[in-house]
Design a protein around this motif. Sequence first.
Motif, mmCIF file in Angstrom:
data_model
loop_
_atom_site.group_PDB
_atom_site.id
_atom_site.type_symbol
_atom_site.label_atom_id
_atom_site.label_comp_id
_atom_site.label_asym_id
_atom_site.label_seq_id
_atom_site.Cartn_x
_atom_site.Cartn_y
_atom_site.Cartn_z
ATOM 1 N N ALA A 42 0.833 -1.209 0.000
ATOM 2 C CA ALA A 42 0.000 0.000 0.000
ATOM 3 C C ALA A 42 0.865 1.256 0.000
ATOM 4 O O ALA A 42 0.602 2.206 -0.745
ATOM 5 C CB ALA A 42 -0.927 -0.004 1.212
ATOM 6 N N VAL A 43 1.894 1.264 0.833
ATOM 7 C CA VAL A 43 2.806 2.407 0.909
ATOM 8 C C VAL A 43 3.465 2.643 -0.451
ATOM 9 O O VAL A 43 3.535 3.772 -0.949
ATOM 10 C CB VAL A 43 3.874 2.187 2.005
ATOM 11 N N THR A 44 3.941 1.560 -1.060
ATOM 12 C CA THR A 44 4.610 1.674 -2.362
ATOM 13 C C THR A 44 3.672 2.233 -3.426
ATOM 14 O O THR A 44 4.045 3.128 -4.198
ATOM 15 C CB THR A 44 5.128 0.290 -2.816
ATOM 16 N N GLU A 45 2.432 1.734 -3.465
ATOM 17 C CA GLU A 45 1.487 2.177 -4.487
ATOM 18 C C GLU A 45 1.058 3.625 -4.284
ATOM 19 O O GLU A 45 0.905 4.376 -5.246
ATOM 20 C CB GLU A 45 0.263 1.261 -4.510
ATOM 21 N N ILE A 46 0.869 4.021 -3.039
ATOM 22 C CA ILE A 46 0.465 5.406 -2.782
ATOM 23 C C ILE A 46 1.614 6.364 -3.071
ATOM 24 O O ILE A 46 1.403 7.457 -3.615
ATOM 25 C CB ILE A 46 -0.054 5.560 -1.342
ATOM 26 N N GLU A 47 2.843 5.972 -2.736
ATOM 27 C CA GLU A 47 3.988 6.811 -3.087
ATOM 28 C C GLU A 47 4.099 6.966 -4.598
ATOM 29 O O GLU A 47 4.418 8.050 -5.104
ATOM 30 C CB GLU A 47 5.271 6.209 -2.513
ATOM 31 N N ARG A 48 3.814 5.910 -5.330
ATOM 32 C CA ARG A 48 3.856 5.985 -6.797
ATOM 33 C C ARG A 48 2.742 6.887 -7.317
ATOM 34 O O ARG A 48 2.949 7.684 -8.233
ATOM 35 C CB ARG A 48 3.712 4.578 -7.387
ATOM 36 N N LEU A 49 1.562 6.778 -6.724
ATOM 37 C CA LEU A 49 0.435 7.617 -7.131
ATOM 38 C C LEU A 49 0.727 9.095 -6.900
ATOM 39 O O LEU A 49 0.450 9.947 -7.754
ATOM 40 C CB LEU A 49 -0.826 7.201 -6.359
ATOM 41 N N LEU A 50 1.304 9.405 -5.749
ATOM 42 C CA LEU A 50 1.573 10.797 -5.378
ATOM 43 C C LEU A 50 2.851 11.345 -6.007
ATOM 44 O O LEU A 50 3.018 12.559 -6.117
ATOM 45 C CB LEU A 50 1.688 10.926 -3.857
ATOM 46 N N GLY A 51 3.771 10.458 -6.377
ATOM 47 C CA GLY A 51 5.087 10.914 -6.824
ATOM 48 C C GLY A 51 5.869 11.506 -5.672
ATOM 49 O O GLY A 51 6.640 12.452 -5.840
ATOM 50 N N TYR A 52 5.673 10.938 -4.489
ATOM 51 C CA TYR A 52 6.305 11.460 -3.267
ATOM 52 C C TYR A 52 6.766 10.289 -2.409
ATOM 53 O O TYR A 52 6.014 9.323 -2.215
ATOM 54 C CB TYR A 52 5.302 12.317 -2.486
ATOM 55 N N VAL A 53 8.002 10.351 -1.905
ATOM 56 C CA VAL A 53 8.544 9.296 -1.052
ATOM 57 C C VAL A 53 8.543 9.791 0.401
ATOM 58 O O VAL A 53 9.141 10.828 0.718
ATOM 59 C CB VAL A 53 9.974 8.909 -1.475
ATOM 60 N N PHE A 54 7.868 9.063 1.266
ATOM 61 C CA PHE A 54 7.769 9.448 2.675
ATOM 62 C C PHE A 54 9.087 9.204 3.396
ATOM 63 O O PHE A 54 9.730 8.163 3.219
ATOM 64 C CB PHE A 54 6.665 8.651 3.374
ATOM 65 N N ARG A 55 9.456 10.153 4.222
ATOM 66 C CA ARG A 55 10.601 9.947 5.108
ATOM 67 C C ARG A 55 10.202 9.071 6.283
ATOM 68 O O ARG A 55 10.991 8.267 6.761
ATOM 69 C CB ARG A 55 11.119 11.304 5.615
#
Length: 354
Positions: free
Chosen positions: A18-31
């Motif tokens: 889920a984290v990977t897919e949402i980061e891909r959707l947003l174009g943002y990598v969470f710290r």
Amino acid sequence: MKRSCPEAEERDGGLRRAVTEIERLLGYVFRDHSLLAEALTHSSYPDHRSYQRLEFVGDAALSLAITNHLYLTNPDLGPGRLSALRAANISTEKLARVAVRHRLYRFLRRNSHALDQMVFDFTNLVMVEREEEIGWAPYGGSTVKAPKVLADIVESIAGAVYVDCNFDLELLWKVFRGILEPIITSENMDEQPVTTLYELCQKQGRSIEIKNWKRGFVNITNAFVDGDLMGIGCSEQKTIAKLNAARDALQKLSALEEPDMEVELSSAAGNGTAEEKGGSKQKLSQFCSKKHWIMPIYKIEKEQGPAHSRRFICSVQVETKRCTFITFGDPKSRVKDAENSAAFKMLSDFLVGH
């Protein structure tokens, strides 16, 4: 020796995906990935902190971000109209449709069959709306009230981004604007199926008559075009019944009048008129629907120029059963036109490929 729990490992694996897919959707990598994990946890999920605090922050942050955007892009609008625009863009109906469009509910950790059923019912109704309307609907254009949990997910993810980027409002807007598209503007805020149906019939020289009657507590609306029953809508609310009847009539008129799609698109690709006509997004959605593919995902890739003469470059992503295609459109002064440009190029690519 520590023993691993298969169920725990499966849950952890699901969260990582889920984290990977949402980061891909947003174009943002969470710290801090724990923020996103919290944003994806409902209060019904035991022994974990729910998204409620992040939803509180995201609600306020999105409201301020959209306020800034509307203020800068509408220098001639007064506070009343600006307030209405802001409300339309962050309403539960609008944000719930954002969640449906990007299938965000599947990522939510929850334990509530009642919640699942509410979301299932609403999603099924939204998905039969025309693709162009899924993002709008500030007027509440479905017979089922939008479940608040869907809007909560959008706001909690926004809150997670806002906290993670150290409360940088400008960065939040840059990251989040893409999934909020289409942004409701002053030009299209009053658009709805009823208006569109009347304008279409007037343009084609057809007569239109809408009649409403009640059966018990349910309002039933019939839309007649040239005396023929073309659309039916029902709801406990008279207004929504009328909207649904108009939407039904528009879909049937479109099905009756549209020639073979590939022939039309091939002709459009040859003379370049489809982009100017602005129907490429709808044609691409129909094309994907016929192929049983996921609906196209649009994203603003770049903004050029000052606020009063801003130009946008959009991309469109189409995920087929075998691979994912991404195409970029030309710079346009409106986001809707930029999306149509990207859709037109994607259609041209598909036709050339076939």
